[in-house]
Design an enzyme around this catalytic site. Structure first.
Site, PDB file in Angstrom:
ATOM      1  N   THR A 126      -4.121  12.114   1.578  1.00 24.89           N
ATOM      2  CA  THR A 126      -3.305  11.173   0.794  1.00 24.89           C
ATOM      3  C   THR A 126      -3.892  11.086  -0.607  1.00 24.89           C
ATOM      4  O   THR A 126      -4.958  11.644  -0.872  1.00 24.89           O
ATOM      5  CB  THR A 126      -3.339   9.751   1.405  1.00 24.89           C
ATOM      6  OG1 THR A 126      -4.693   9.284   1.355  1.00 24.89           O
ATOM      7  CG2 THR A 126      -2.838   9.711   2.834  1.00 24.89           C
ATOM      8  N   LEU A 127      -3.237  10.304  -1.460  1.00 21.00           N
ATOM      9  CA  LEU A 127      -3.732  10.090  -2.821  1.00 21.00           C
ATOM     10  C   LEU A 127      -5.143   9.503  -2.791  1.00 21.00           C
ATOM     11  O   LEU A 127      -6.056   9.999  -3.467  1.00 21.00           O
ATOM     12  CB  LEU A 127      -2.770   9.127  -3.525  1.00 21.00           C
ATOM     13  CG  LEU A 127      -2.799   9.039  -5.038  1.00 21.00           C
ATOM     14  CD1 LEU A 127      -2.476  10.398  -5.636  1.00 21.00           C
ATOM     15  CD2 LEU A 127      -1.777   7.996  -5.512  1.00 21.00           C
ATOM     16  N   LYS A 184     -15.480  -1.025   3.813  1.00 22.06           N
ATOM     17  CA  LYS A 184     -14.788  -1.041   5.116  1.00 22.06           C
ATOM     18  C   LYS A 184     -15.562  -1.873   6.137  1.00 22.06           C
ATOM     19  O   LYS A 184     -14.963  -2.507   7.010  1.00 22.06           O
ATOM     20  CB  LYS A 184     -14.576   0.382   5.629  1.00 22.06           C
ATOM     21  CG  LYS A 184     -13.591   1.225   4.807  1.00 22.06           C
ATOM     22  CD  LYS A 184     -12.212   0.617   4.703  1.00 22.06           C
ATOM     23  CE  LYS A 184     -11.196   1.604   4.124  1.00 22.06           C
ATOM     24  NZ  LYS A 184      -9.917   0.951   3.785  1.00 22.06           N
ATOM     25  N   SER A 219       1.593   8.346   1.744  1.00 22.88           N
ATOM     26  CA  SER A 219       0.813   7.137   2.068  1.00 22.88           C
ATOM     27  C   SER A 219       0.893   6.801   3.555  1.00 22.88           C
ATOM     28  O   SER A 219       1.966   6.901   4.170  1.00 22.88           O
ATOM     29  CB  SER A 219       1.344   5.933   1.286  1.00 22.88           C
ATOM     30  OG  SER A 219       1.130   6.086  -0.092  1.00 22.88           O
ATOM     31  N   ILE A 220      -0.239   6.363   4.085  1.00 20.70           N
ATOM     32  CA  ILE A 220      -0.242   5.877   5.465  1.00 20.70           C
ATOM     33  C   ILE A 220       0.739   4.711   5.602  1.00 20.70           C
ATOM     34  O   ILE A 220       1.469   4.619   6.602  1.00 20.70           O
ATOM     35  CB  ILE A 220      -1.678   5.466   5.875  1.00 20.70           C
ATOM     36  CG1 ILE A 220      -2.562   6.720   5.984  1.00 20.70           C
ATOM     37  CG2 ILE A 220      -1.666   4.685   7.180  1.00 20.70           C
ATOM     38  CD1 ILE A 220      -4.037   6.445   6.252  1.00 20.70           C
ATOM     39  N   TYR A 277     -18.691   9.006   1.356  1.00 20.35           N
ATOM     40  CA  TYR A 277     -17.838   7.820   1.527  1.00 20.35           C
ATOM     41  C   TYR A 277     -18.480   6.590   0.877  1.00 20.35           C
ATOM     42  O   TYR A 277     -17.798   5.687   0.405  1.00 20.35           O
ATOM     43  CB  TYR A 277     -17.537   7.590   3.011  1.00 20.35           C
ATOM     44  CG  TYR A 277     -16.282   6.797   3.256  1.00 20.35           C
ATOM     45  CD1 TYR A 277     -15.040   7.237   2.788  1.00 20.35           C
ATOM     46  CD2 TYR A 277     -16.313   5.579   3.944  1.00 20.35           C
ATOM     47  CE1 TYR A 277     -13.884   6.506   3.008  1.00 20.35           C
ATOM     48  CE2 TYR A 277     -15.159   4.845   4.169  1.00 20.35           C
ATOM     49  CZ  TYR A 277     -13.956   5.317   3.704  1.00 20.35           C
ATOM     50  OH  TYR A 277     -12.803   4.584   3.918  1.00 20.35           O
ATOM     51  N   GLY A 326       0.756  -1.245   0.000  1.00 20.44           N
ATOM     52  CA  GLY A 326       0.000   0.000   0.000  1.00 20.44           C
ATOM     53  C   GLY A 326       0.785   1.293   0.000  1.00 20.44           C
ATOM     54  O   GLY A 326       0.199   2.355   0.146  1.00 20.44           O
ATOM     55  N   VAL A 383      -3.623  -6.373  -6.301  1.00 13.71           N
ATOM     56  CA  VAL A 383      -4.344  -7.327  -5.440  1.00 13.71           C
ATOM     57  C   VAL A 383      -5.609  -7.873  -6.088  1.00 13.71           C
ATOM     58  O   VAL A 383      -6.257  -8.753  -5.521  1.00 13.71           O
ATOM     59  CB  VAL A 383      -4.668  -6.723  -4.046  1.00 13.71           C
ATOM     60  CG1 VAL A 383      -3.406  -6.355  -3.295  1.00 13.71           C
ATOM     61  CG2 VAL A 383      -5.615  -5.529  -4.172  1.00 13.71           C
TER      62      VAL A 383
HETATM   63  P1  NAD Z   1      -2.758   5.865  -0.653  1.00 16.24           P
HETATM   64  O1  NAD Z   1      -3.362   6.266  -1.942  1.00 16.24           O
HETATM   65  O2  NAD Z   1      -1.420   6.373  -0.335  1.00 16.24           O
HETATM   66  O3  NAD Z   1      -2.751   4.285  -0.498  1.00 16.24           O
HETATM   67  C1  NAD Z   1      -3.700   3.459  -1.135  1.00 16.24           C
HETATM   68  C2  NAD Z   1      -2.894   2.330  -1.748  1.00 16.24           C
HETATM   69  O4  NAD Z   1      -3.769   1.365  -2.353  1.00 16.24           O
HETATM   70  C3  NAD Z   1      -1.951   2.829  -2.847  1.00 16.24           C
HETATM   71  O5  NAD Z   1      -0.633   2.424  -2.553  1.00 16.24           O
HETATM   72  C4  NAD Z   1      -2.459   2.126  -4.084  1.00 16.24           C
HETATM   73  O6  NAD Z   1      -1.416   1.806  -4.982  1.00 16.24           O
HETATM   74  C5  NAD Z   1      -3.063   0.882  -3.470  1.00 16.24           C
HETATM   75  N1  NAD Z   1      -3.949   0.175  -4.401  1.00 16.24           N
HETATM   76  C6  NAD Z   1      -5.082   0.628  -4.991  1.00 16.24           C
HETATM   77  N2  NAD Z   1      -5.570  -0.335  -5.813  1.00 16.24           N
HETATM   78  C7  NAD Z   1      -4.713  -1.398  -5.722  1.00 16.24           C
HETATM   79  C8  NAD Z   1      -4.650  -2.678  -6.324  1.00 16.24           C
HETATM   80  N3  NAD Z   1      -5.564  -3.094  -7.222  1.00 16.24           N
HETATM   81  N4  NAD Z   1      -3.635  -3.510  -5.990  1.00 16.24           N
HETATM   82  C9  NAD Z   1      -2.686  -3.123  -5.119  1.00 16.24           C
HETATM   83  N5  NAD Z   1      -2.684  -1.922  -4.507  1.00 16.24           N
HETATM   84  C10 NAD Z   1      -3.687  -1.070  -4.820  1.00 16.24           C
HETATM   85  O7  NAD Z   1      -3.829   6.338   0.462  1.00 16.24           O
HETATM   86  P2  NAD Z   1      -3.919   6.029   2.017  1.00 16.24           P
HETATM   87  O8  NAD Z   1      -4.869   7.045   2.538  1.00 16.24           O
HETATM   88  O9  NAD Z   1      -2.587   5.894   2.604  1.00 16.24           O
HETATM   89  O10 NAD Z   1      -4.682   4.637   2.045  1.00 16.24           O
HETATM   90  C11 NAD Z   1      -4.195   3.496   2.740  1.00 16.24           C
HETATM   91  C12 NAD Z   1      -5.333   2.810   3.488  1.00 16.24           C
HETATM   92  O11 NAD Z   1      -5.745   3.643   4.565  1.00 16.24           O
HETATM   93  C13 NAD Z   1      -6.577   2.554   2.651  1.00 16.24           C
HETATM   94  O12 NAD Z   1      -7.132   1.305   3.026  1.00 16.24           O
HETATM   95  C14 NAD Z   1      -7.494   3.669   3.072  1.00 16.24           C
HETATM   96  O13 NAD Z   1      -8.869   3.370   2.874  1.00 16.24           O
HETATM   97  C15 NAD Z   1      -7.144   3.718   4.540  1.00 16.24           C
HETATM   98  N6  NAD Z   1      -7.576   4.928   5.249  1.00 16.24           N
HETATM   99  C16 NAD Z   1      -7.237   6.165   4.784  1.00 16.24           C
HETATM  100  C17 NAD Z   1      -7.663   7.294   5.456  1.00 16.24           C
HETATM  101  C18 NAD Z   1      -7.310   8.679   4.964  1.00 16.24           C
HETATM  102  O14 NAD Z   1      -7.975   9.633   5.369  1.00 16.24           O
HETATM  103  N7  NAD Z   1      -6.311   8.818   4.123  1.00 16.24           N
HETATM  104  C19 NAD Z   1      -8.432   7.165   6.630  1.00 16.24           C
HETATM  105  C20 NAD Z   1      -8.747   5.896   7.084  1.00 16.24           C
HETATM  106  C21 NAD Z   1      -8.326   4.785   6.388  1.00 16.24           C
END
Ligand code: NAD
Length: 255
Positions: A193-194, A162, A19-20, A155, A13, A65
């Site tokens: 984030t993205l 989720k 990215s988180i 959302y 991820g 994935v």
């Molecule tokens: P991010 O865009 O940096 O990360 C999302 C990742 O998912 C990316 O690295 C992307 O390449 C990957 N991805 C998407 N489709 C894919 C696929 N088919 N195969 C493999 N990888 C794939 O954004 P983020 O905010 O860091 O998201 C990371 C997680 O944290 C996610 O599950 C997101 O829902 C969750 N989250 C984010 C927030 C927020 O506010 N940013 C809050 C709560 C939860």
């Protein structure tokens, strides 16, 4: 000796330095873990590889994935190189942009399936391949959001994904507990984030945090990283099947 010294794991991820998963990786590395990274496609490899190399990543592998064969290939390479692993970070999600702004009833069958496949089912598939390599037990952490249990504007289908992800965490935790494998989720507050940029009016969610979260601010990638480190480490040896909120307390006051 760091908390994660001698432990090895895979991070799914990282897309860029926002990215988180990158915040998590930095904490794990600082605690002494050995890391493998995956990236979605060639375009992202250009961003992910230098980041991963800066943390002395031992393996940097492609993985969409949606494709079982790519997940399988990741774990086969890891098996050959390392033999076993101790942890997995699942920080992957996706939904079509139009499904994160229109009325929820407009969600197409294809959009629904895509969001659930990438954002929820992928945890199940990744876990299935990880388990045979977790020969001394292990810990798996995924990322979720409050939209799973409350309706959050725009959302939409991601909230449904989720909810499925969090239920998957519980079922996996029950199945794998006797193998000493723990499965947990972190419910992070909104972070720029993205992925977050795909959600319409995301800025409003950030502003609400300042107004209504007990800590009167947002959390950041480092804070999510520190809590993930805890859940992946032996400090959380008695914790499984949990959704752990890292959202400045917003879930108790804000939504
Ligand atoms: P991010 O865009 O940096 O990360 C999302 C990742 O998912 C990316 O690295 C992307 O390449 C990957 N991805 C998407 N489709 C894919 C696929 N088919 N195969 C493999 N990888 C794939 O954004 P983020 O905010 O860091 O998201 C990371 C997680 O944290 C996610 O599950 C997101 O829902 C969750 N989250 C984010 C927030 C927020 O506010 N940013 C809050 C709560 C939860």
């Amino acid at each position: 000796m760091g908390l994660m010294a001698g432990k090895r794991g895979i991070i799914f991820g990282v897309a860029n330095e926002m990215s988180i998963a990158w915040g998590i990786a930095q904490q794990l590395k600082a605690a002494g873990a050995s890391l493998a990274f995956t990236y979605l496609n060639d375009a992202l490899e250009k961003r992910v590889r230098p980041l991963a190399e800066s943390l002395d990543a031992e393996l940097i592998l492609p993985c969409d994935v949606c494709k079982d064969e790519e997940i399988e290939a990741v774990f086969e390479t890891v098996r050959q190189e390392w033999g076993s692993i101790d942890f997995v970070v699942h920080a992957v999600a996706f939904a079509n942009r139009e499904d994160l702004k229109q009325g929820f009833s407009q969600t197409s069958r294809a959009g629904f399936q895509l969001a659930l496949d990438i954002s929820a089912y992928s945890l199940v598939a990744i876990t299935r391949y990880a388990v045979p390599l977790m020969t001394h037990g292990g810990s798996i952490v995924t990322m979720t959001y409050l939209g799973s249990v409350r309706t959050i504007p725009n959302y939409n289908v991601m909230g449904v994904a989720k909810a499925a992800l969090e239920a998957s965490v519980r079922y996996l935790a029950v199945e794998l507990g006797e193998k000493g494998i723990r499965v947990n989720a972190i419910s992070a507050g909104p972070i720029k984030t993205l992925a977050a940029s795909g959600i319409a009016n995301f800025r409003e969610k950030i502003k609400l945090m300042d107004d209504r979260a007990p800590l009167k601010r947002c959390v950041d990638q480092e804070e999510v990283g520190k809590s993930t480190l805890y859940l992946l480490s032996d400090l959380a040896s008695g914790v499984t099947g949990e959704v752990h909120y890292v959202d400045a307390g917003f879930n108790i006051t804000g939504a």
